[in-house]
Design a protein around this motif. Structure first.
Motif, mmCIF file in Angstrom:
data_model
loop_
_atom_site.group_PDB
_atom_site.id
_atom_site.type_symbol
_atom_site.label_atom_id
_atom_site.label_comp_id
_atom_site.label_asym_id
_atom_site.label_seq_id
_atom_site.Cartn_x
_atom_site.Cartn_y
_atom_site.Cartn_z
ATOM 1 N N LEU A 162 1.085 -0.563 -0.343
ATOM 2 C CA LEU A 162 -0.315 -0.155 0.023
ATOM 3 C C LEU A 162 0.384 1.489 -0.014
ATOM 4 C CD1 LEU A 162 -3.081 -0.903 2.450
ATOM 5 C CD2 LEU A 162 -2.982 -1.223 -0.416
ATOM 6 N N TRP A 163 1.715 1.058 0.988
ATOM 7 C CA TRP A 163 2.952 2.949 0.852
ATOM 8 C C TRP A 163 4.083 2.328 -0.344
ATOM 9 C CZ3 TRP A 163 2.543 6.954 3.691
ATOM 10 C CH2 TRP A 163 1.314 6.574 5.128
ATOM 11 N N VAL A 175 -4.320 5.185 3.539
ATOM 12 C CA VAL A 175 -5.430 5.865 4.680
ATOM 13 C C VAL A 175 -6.722 4.741 5.647
ATOM 14 C CG1 VAL A 175 -7.046 7.544 5.611
ATOM 15 C CG2 VAL A 175 -5.199 8.085 3.995
ATOM 16 N N CYS A 176 -7.391 4.484 5.166
ATOM 17 C CA CYS A 176 -7.893 3.382 5.187
ATOM 18 C C CYS A 176 -7.443 2.093 5.912
ATOM 19 C CB CYS A 176 -8.997 2.905 3.712
ATOM 20 S SG CYS A 176 -10.200 2.922 3.557
ATOM 21 N N PHE A 177 -6.159 1.786 5.475
ATOM 22 C CA PHE A 177 -5.262 0.891 5.791
ATOM 23 C C PHE A 177 -5.136 1.308 7.649
ATOM 24 C CE2 PHE A 177 -1.256 -1.787 6.984
ATOM 25 C CZ PHE A 177 -1.941 -2.249 6.834
ATOM 26 N N GLY A 198 -7.246 -0.811 9.741
ATOM 27 C CA GLY A 198 -6.362 -1.635 9.915
ATOM 28 C C GLY A 198 -6.837 -2.655 8.863
ATOM 29 N N SER A 199 -7.218 -2.147 7.568
ATOM 30 C CA SER A 199 -7.712 -2.695 6.392
ATOM 31 C C SER A 199 -7.975 -2.009 5.102
ATOM 32 C CB SER A 199 -9.225 -3.831 6.143
ATOM 33 O OG SER A 199 -9.883 -3.382 4.942
ATOM 34 N N ARG A 200 -7.497 -2.475 3.966
ATOM 35 C CA ARG A 200 -7.621 -1.897 2.323
ATOM 36 C C ARG A 200 -8.286 -1.493 2.361
ATOM 37 N NH1 ARG A 200 -6.004 -6.853 -1.020
ATOM 38 N NH2 ARG A 200 -6.654 -7.591 0.452
ATOM 39 N N PHE A 201 -10.267 -1.929 3.016
ATOM 40 C CA PHE A 201 -11.283 -0.454 2.439
ATOM 41 C C PHE A 201 -11.371 -0.809 3.715
ATOM 42 C CE2 PHE A 201 -15.047 -0.275 -0.121
ATOM 43 C CZ PHE A 201 -14.451 0.521 -0.791
#
Lengths: 200, 200
Positions: free
Chosen positions: A119-120, A189-191, A195-198
């Protein structure tokens, strides 16, 4: 964009289940919704990646083939056109890799690399490459407009037209990249928050 | 960046309160943490806005005063330098307004405009202006590098040096603006997910 908040006690089939099962049911329901949303989100990202790849590849090809015989101007004689080619080629390569990662994510329902890293990595590279691409297109435009009145364009108008096309294609690639940087920023930002991608 | 998740039953004074008070206490605790974080976040945004304002104002002043007598080159004769001035002046004005809004938010603990509008306004304008500023600086750089070898710089090297300074100041302004666009993007996504400017 904003989905309505799910009611805590949503009336579903099996609403008559004992109270201690409610929470479990609710979670299952939510996660089904999330999976569907995530899937749509991933498809959107895939399409954007693919579009960014196509346009930046086309732009770099148009840039790199912009030489008209030994006496005519060459693209590599101009700093801004070299920058334009390099930026577009880099973005094309990056978008290809990201397309592959995106296909992997859709097929396997998991990120290619560990989630945090992926993600980062996506977000930071999207941001940086979007700014670089914007910068390269603008530098190219500034050069193209300076050349317009010069002897170079008078001698070989095809050279200037091909530069313009390469710049326009690069701008299109930028739009798709900038939009995918918004989506990957959303995922980060969700993560961070949930703590999740969505969002659940 | 990532704060550890708060335990649902965090041990606090008054842990012996009846169960139906737990949720309320928990919220109060969380909101105190949020308010502190929000304050620090707002101060960071204020500093970034102020820095972006200073640099883009300085850049636009350096651009606009870049004329050397009637026979020497003028900044407004060059398209890219006009673009550079316009972009920096726009960003300076915008950053000034955003600084004011940021001060208001710190003093009143509420956004100047309705929250949804303010957050989306900030984020969209940050994004667009950051790209525009990057574009203007790159176009200016491309022009400056083209001018380097030309008669313009030979005739008036002060003109070229002042252009370079304006461009460099503009790049610094861009960095601050790009960073505040990350923060305002974070606020928007927080708001979308949890209905607040900052995660609980």
């Amino acid at each position: 964009m904003r989905s309505p908040p799910l009611p805590y006690h949503s009336p579903r089939n099996g609403d008559a289940t004992p109270p201690h099962h409610h929470h479990h049911h609710h979670r299952q329901y939510q996660s089904t919704v999330s999976v569907q949303k995530l899937r749509r989100f991933n498809w959107l990202i895939l399409v954007l990646r693919l579009a960014a790849f196509c346009f930046s590849l086309a732009s770099s090809i148009f840039s790199a083939t912009n030489s008209r015989g030994p006496s005519a101007p060459h693209w590599y004689d101009f700093e801004a056109l070299r920058y334009l080619f390099a930026a577009n080629a880099m973005v094309a390569l990056y978008s290809l890799l990201e397309t592959a990662a995106s296909v992997w994510e859709i097929l396997k329902n998991a990120t290619l690399f560990p989630e945090t890293f992926q993600l980062w990595f996506d977000f930071s590279h999207d941001q940086v490459f979007a700014y670089i691409l914007m910068s390269a297109e603008s530098a190219g435009t500034a050069l193209a407009r300076t050349l317009k009145g010069s002897a170079t364009c008078a001698a070989s108008s095809a050279f200037c037209i091909q530069s313009d096309i390469a710049i326009a294609l690069g701008f299109a690639g930028f739009l798709f990249l900038a939009f995918s940087s918004l989506l990957s920023g959303f995922r980060v930002v969700c993560f961070l928050i949930s703590g999740s991608r969505f969002p659940h």
